[in-house]
Motif scaffolding. Structure first.
Motif, mmCIF file in Angstrom:
data_model
loop_
_atom_site.group_PDB
_atom_site.id
_atom_site.type_symbol
_atom_site.label_atom_id
_atom_site.label_comp_id
_atom_site.label_asym_id
_atom_site.label_seq_id
_atom_site.Cartn_x
_atom_site.Cartn_y
_atom_site.Cartn_z
ATOM 1 N N THR A 140 139.097 62.749 58.349
ATOM 2 C CA THR A 140 138.082 63.315 59.248
ATOM 3 C C THR A 140 136.661 63.052 58.754
ATOM 4 N N GLY A 141 136.525 62.486 57.557
ATOM 5 C CA GLY A 141 135.221 62.100 57.053
ATOM 6 C C GLY A 141 134.848 60.673 57.395
ATOM 7 N N GLY A 189 139.743 63.103 54.020
ATOM 8 C CA GLY A 189 139.924 61.928 53.174
ATOM 9 C C GLY A 189 139.349 62.081 51.781
ATOM 10 N N ASN A 190 138.669 63.189 51.506
ATOM 11 C CA ASN A 190 138.214 63.516 50.158
ATOM 12 C C ASN A 190 139.368 64.207 49.447
ATOM 13 N N GLY A 191 140.024 63.490 48.564
ATOM 14 C CA GLY A 191 141.153 64.054 47.841
ATOM 15 C C GLY A 191 140.823 64.503 46.439
ATOM 16 N N TYR A 234 129.149 69.057 42.073
ATOM 17 C CA TYR A 234 127.827 68.765 42.626
ATOM 18 C C TYR A 234 127.167 67.680 41.777
ATOM 19 N N PRO A 235 126.183 66.940 42.334
ATOM 20 C CA PRO A 235 125.688 67.024 43.710
ATOM 21 C C PRO A 235 126.628 66.338 44.679
ATOM 22 N N SER A 236 126.557 66.750 45.930
ATOM 23 C CA SER A 236 127.368 66.126 46.958
ATOM 24 C C SER A 236 126.714 64.841 47.430
ATOM 25 N N PRO A 237 127.530 63.797 47.733
ATOM 26 C CA PRO A 237 126.954 62.595 48.327
ATOM 27 C C PRO A 237 126.492 62.835 49.759
ATOM 28 N N ALA A 238 127.066 63.860 50.404
ATOM 29 C CA ALA A 238 126.668 64.216 51.763
ATOM 30 C C ALA A 238 125.515 65.205 51.687
ATOM 31 N N PRO A 239 124.455 65.015 52.452
ATOM 32 C CA PRO A 239 123.290 65.905 52.340
ATOM 33 C C PRO A 239 123.620 67.377 52.524
ATOM 34 N N ARG A 240 124.591 67.697 53.391
ATOM 35 C CA ARG A 240 124.921 69.106 53.651
ATOM 36 C C ARG A 240 126.007 69.640 52.741
ATOM 37 N N GLY A 241 126.761 68.776 52.093
ATOM 38 C CA GLY A 241 127.921 69.190 51.335
ATOM 39 C C GLY A 241 129.195 68.807 52.054
ATOM 40 N N ASN A 242 130.320 68.942 51.348
ATOM 41 C CA ASN A 242 131.577 68.370 51.813
ATOM 42 C C ASN A 242 132.730 69.274 51.404
ATOM 43 N N ILE A 243 133.663 69.525 52.330
ATOM 44 C CA ILE A 243 134.901 70.238 52.006
ATOM 45 C C ILE A 243 136.060 69.272 52.197
ATOM 46 N N GLY A 244 136.865 69.098 51.148
ATOM 47 C CA GLY A 244 137.915 68.097 51.151
ATOM 48 C C GLY A 244 139.306 68.690 51.216
#
Length: 305
Positions: free
Chosen positions: A70-71, A207-209, A267-277
């Motif tokens: 979904t990413g 897809g973030n495992g 952290y830091p997240s590569p996504a500006p808002r953050g990411n849930i995997g």
């Protein structure tokens, strides 16, 4: 939660790609169509490197092992080896990048006539090549993104090892576990997540495992944490390396009315808002209603229709 010594954002990014205008030659597809007698899929799902993997046939060949990601805003991405085994030919190029929007590269694009997942046939699919920074290592043959699944209700049964895609809906009233998704211009979706008393809007990335929660560095000081932060390695995007830190949480992580088994963040997240995997949903069922912009997490499998 134990964090791995080597964190690779090439995997953590889960191939978050959006196409740009730069192409060389025509790109077929872009609006995949599907139809079947049942219009649904209910198939086994294995966790490979922390990511949900299913089997599908492509052009009648296979099965091929595909991550449901979904990413990834596109329809499909394939390893060059898988594309060669299918006899696919290049139809153009696509510019892809990581969530920062600053690191881009061109990859080949293939026109795929038919993909069969369970009882669903997808036709006129655009498949890009997995970039060199995202080797599959032979464990998977490619990635299916939400561009292909955008009209379906998705169910990731992390507890029972099943993946389903149907024409259903989560729009039933009165379920406090159902939350509303936000969608950005690329098509990626964001999930509302509460960490202690802090509400976050995070990219939903199955897809973030590697990391359950990957957050912007500026968010971390406001959270309830336990113990010192520690360096866990270097992460790689398409074109750069980033030092990655980890810290344990002293507050629960919730989606809707469901508490997740998450005990730490990176952290830091590569996504500006953050990411849930995907690791955040271990032992649960994650349902994503893409047409209606809704999601729900439950601790046990919902009744099948």
């Amino acid at each position: 939660m134990r964090f791995r010594k080597s964190v690779r954002i090439a995997a953590l990014l889960s191939f978050m790609m959006v196409s740009a205008a730069a192409t060389a030659g025509p790109v077929a597809g872009g609006k995949a169509r599907f139809w079947s007698s049942g219009s649904n899929a209910d198939v086994p799902m294995r966790i490979v490197d922390g990511r949900p993997v299913v089997e599908a046939t492509i052009h009648g060949r296979g099965p091929f092992r595909l991550v449901i990601d979904t990413g990834f805003a596109g329809e499909m991405a394939l390893s060059k080896d898988a594309a060669a085994r299918m006899g696919l030919t290049r139809s153009g190029t696509m510019r892809v990048g990581d969530p920062s929007g600053r690191n881009t590269m061109d990859v080949e694009v293939y026109a795929v006539d038919d993909v069969r997942l369970g009882g669903i046939d997808f036709h006129a699919v655009t498949a890009s090549a997995l970039p060199p920074s995202r080797p599959s290592g032979g464990a998977v043959d490619g990635v299916v993104g939400i561009g292909l699944l955008r009209d379906l209700l998705l169910s990731f049964d992390y507890a029972g090892g099943r993946f389903a895609a149907t024409r259903g809906s989560l729009a039933a009233a009165g379920d406090a576990r159902t939350v509303r998704l936000a969608r950005d211009p690329s098509g990626l979706v964001r999930l509302p997540v509460t960490v202690g008393g802090h509400d976050l809007d995070l990219d939903l990335d199955t897809g973030n495992g590697r990391s359950a929660l990957s957050l912007p560095a500026e968010v971390v000081p406001a959270l309830q944490t336990r113990g010192p932060a520690r360096a866990i390695g270097m992460a790689r995007t398409v074109s750069q390396e980033i030092p990655i830190m980890a810290v344990d949480l002293a507050a629960p992580v919730r989606v809707g009315g469901t508490t997740l088994g998450v005990s730490g963040i990176t952290y830091p997240s590569p996504a500006p808002r953050g990411n849930i995997g995907s690791p955040a949903f271990a032992g649960t069922v994650l349902q994503i209603d893409l047409p209606h912009g809704l999601a729900k997490v439950t601790s046990s499998a919902p009744a099948r229709p």
